[in-house]
Design an enzyme around this catalytic site. Structure first.
Site, PDB file in Angstrom:
ATOM      1  N   ARG A 132       0.823  -1.136  -0.016  1.00  0.00           N
ATOM      2  CA  ARG A 132      -0.006  -0.193  -0.055  1.00  0.00           C
ATOM      3  C   ARG A 132       0.931   1.017  -0.101  1.00  0.00           C
ATOM      4  O   ARG A 132       2.037   1.304   0.696  1.00  0.00           O
ATOM      5  CB  ARG A 132      -0.867  -0.072   1.235  1.00  0.00           C
ATOM      6  CG  ARG A 132      -1.906  -1.277   1.351  1.00  0.00           C
ATOM      7  CD  ARG A 132      -2.655  -0.865   2.663  1.00  0.00           C
ATOM      8  NE  ARG A 132      -1.903  -0.705   3.798  1.00  0.00           N
ATOM      9  CZ  ARG A 132      -1.785  -1.655   4.619  1.00  0.00           C
ATOM     10  NH1 ARG A 132      -1.550  -2.914   4.324  1.00  0.00           N
ATOM     11  NH2 ARG A 132      -1.035  -1.149   5.748  1.00  0.00           N
ATOM     12  N   ARG A 191       2.959   4.381 -17.104  1.00  0.00           N
ATOM     13  CA  ARG A 191       3.228   4.085 -18.514  1.00  0.00           C
ATOM     14  C   ARG A 191       4.454   4.512 -19.063  1.00  0.00           C
ATOM     15  O   ARG A 191       5.242   3.794 -19.874  1.00  0.00           O
ATOM     16  CB  ARG A 191       2.056   4.299 -19.186  1.00  0.00           C
ATOM     17  CG  ARG A 191       0.934   3.625 -18.971  1.00  0.00           C
ATOM     18  CD  ARG A 191       0.973   2.205 -19.849  1.00  0.00           C
ATOM     19  NE  ARG A 191      -0.072   1.156 -19.319  1.00  0.00           N
ATOM     20  CZ  ARG A 191       0.085   0.352 -18.720  1.00  0.00           C
ATOM     21  NH1 ARG A 191       1.130  -0.167 -18.366  1.00  0.00           N
ATOM     22  NH2 ARG A 191      -1.080  -0.357 -18.184  1.00  0.00           N
ATOM     23  N   CYS A 201      -7.060   2.597 -12.744  1.00  0.00           N
ATOM     24  CA  CYS A 201      -7.263   3.904 -12.091  1.00  0.00           C
ATOM     25  C   CYS A 201      -9.052   3.848 -11.619  1.00  0.00           C
ATOM     26  O   CYS A 201      -9.586   3.460 -12.422  1.00  0.00           O
ATOM     27  CB  CYS A 201      -7.066   5.087 -12.944  1.00  0.00           C
ATOM     28  SG  CYS A 201      -5.284   5.490 -13.396  1.00  0.00           S
ATOM     29  N   GLU A 213     -11.733   7.020  -5.682  1.00  0.00           N
ATOM     30  CA  GLU A 213     -11.842   6.541  -4.230  1.00  0.00           C
ATOM     31  C   GLU A 213     -13.361   6.881  -3.735  1.00  0.00           C
ATOM     32  O   GLU A 213     -14.098   7.701  -4.162  1.00  0.00           O
ATOM     33  CB  GLU A 213     -10.809   7.251  -3.308  1.00  0.00           C
ATOM     34  CG  GLU A 213     -10.774   6.908  -1.794  1.00  0.00           C
ATOM     35  CD  GLU A 213      -9.908   5.585  -1.885  1.00  0.00           C
ATOM     36  OE1 GLU A 213     -10.060   4.842  -0.850  1.00  0.00           O
ATOM     37  OE2 GLU A 213      -8.972   5.512  -2.671  1.00  0.00           O
ATOM     38  N   ARG A 273      -3.621   7.099  -4.313  1.00  0.00           N
ATOM     39  CA  ARG A 273      -3.558   5.811  -3.617  1.00  0.00           C
ATOM     40  C   ARG A 273      -2.947   4.717  -4.166  1.00  0.00           C
ATOM     41  O   ARG A 273      -3.631   4.585  -5.382  1.00  0.00           O
ATOM     42  CB  ARG A 273      -4.434   5.341  -2.494  1.00  0.00           C
ATOM     43  CG  ARG A 273      -5.066   6.176  -1.205  1.00  0.00           C
ATOM     44  CD  ARG A 273      -6.220   5.429  -0.734  1.00  0.00           C
ATOM     45  NE  ARG A 273      -6.298   6.481   0.744  1.00  0.00           N
ATOM     46  CZ  ARG A 273      -7.245   7.063   0.912  1.00  0.00           C
ATOM     47  NH1 ARG A 273      -7.700   7.780  -0.466  1.00  0.00           N
ATOM     48  NH2 ARG A 273      -7.426   7.857   2.045  1.00  0.00           N
ATOM     49  N   TYR A 280       3.784   6.184   2.883  1.00  0.00           N
ATOM     50  CA  TYR A 280       2.919   7.135   3.042  1.00  0.00           C
ATOM     51  C   TYR A 280       3.636   8.358   3.015  1.00  0.00           C
ATOM     52  O   TYR A 280       4.469   8.653   3.915  1.00  0.00           O
ATOM     53  CB  TYR A 280       1.848   6.872   4.397  1.00  0.00           C
ATOM     54  CG  TYR A 280       1.054   5.800   4.156  1.00  0.00           C
ATOM     55  CD1 TYR A 280      -0.278   5.987   3.578  1.00  0.00           C
ATOM     56  CD2 TYR A 280       1.437   4.572   4.401  1.00  0.00           C
ATOM     57  CE1 TYR A 280      -0.938   5.076   3.578  1.00  0.00           C
ATOM     58  CE2 TYR A 280       0.551   3.514   4.209  1.00  0.00           C
ATOM     59  CZ  TYR A 280      -0.577   3.607   3.796  1.00  0.00           C
ATOM     60  OH  TYR A 280      -1.537   2.599   3.541  1.00  0.00           O
ATOM     61  N   ARG A 304      -1.909   6.472   8.144  1.00  0.00           N
ATOM     62  CA  ARG A 304      -1.564   5.592   8.568  1.00  0.00           C
ATOM     63  C   ARG A 304      -0.200   5.811   9.257  1.00  0.00           C
ATOM     64  O   ARG A 304       0.829   5.614   9.141  1.00  0.00           O
ATOM     65  CB  ARG A 304      -1.023   4.364   7.710  1.00  0.00           C
ATOM     66  CG  ARG A 304      -2.341   3.574   7.184  1.00  0.00           C
ATOM     67  CD  ARG A 304      -3.161   2.927   8.001  1.00  0.00           C
ATOM     68  NE  ARG A 304      -2.469   2.113   8.953  1.00  0.00           N
ATOM     69  CZ  ARG A 304      -2.302   0.633   8.466  1.00  0.00           C
ATOM     70  NH1 ARG A 304      -2.873   0.111   7.645  1.00  0.00           N
ATOM     71  NH2 ARG A 304      -1.708  -0.175   9.595  1.00  0.00           N
TER      72      ARG A 304
END
Length: 125
Positions: free
Chosen positions: A7, A63, A75, A78, A90, A108, A116
């Site tokens: 992540r 790409r 893509c 969210e 993210r 992050y 987080r």
């Protein structure tokens, strides 16, 4: 060999193509470096952005990277949750690896560190 998810998240100041692409590259580069990942080991990358980031597809940045042309990218927007972190990108990088889950280094950056703090503290120690 396992398929592991790595992540990561970052933020941009405003909805402009340049910052979206450069922040996506910065985040992916940090994920790749921190986890010693090769593009050939990547199963796929899922990219989400918050609803206000509409200037470009972040996948365009990936790409353009050498060796990433065969990696499946997706893509999406969210989920729009009240009071969520705005201007956020993210990544979920699915990688084939021998690493155990507790050896994976999630990343992050910038304003996304608030998402987080437990992981940010671990990676900065």
């Amino acid at each position: 060999m396992y398929v592991r998810g790595i992540r990561g998240a970052t933020t941009v100041e405003n909805n402009e193509e340049g910052p979206i692409l450069s922040s996506t590259l910065e985040l992916l580069d940090k994920i790749v470096q921190d986890n010693s990942v090769n593009p050939a080991d990547i199963s796929s990358v899922f990219i989400t952005v918050t609803k206000e980031l509409t200037a470009t597809f972040p996948a365009r940045a990936i790409r353009q990277m050498d060796g990433w042309d065969l990696v499946p990218l997706m893509c999406s927007i969210e989920i729009d949750v009240d009071n969520s972190l705005p201007n956020c990108i993210r990544l979920m990088v699915l990688v084939n690896t021998e690493k155990k889950q507790d050896e994976i280094r999630h990343v992050y950056l910038k304003g996304a560190k608030v998402l987080r703090p437990d992981i940010v503290k671990l990676t900065n120690s």
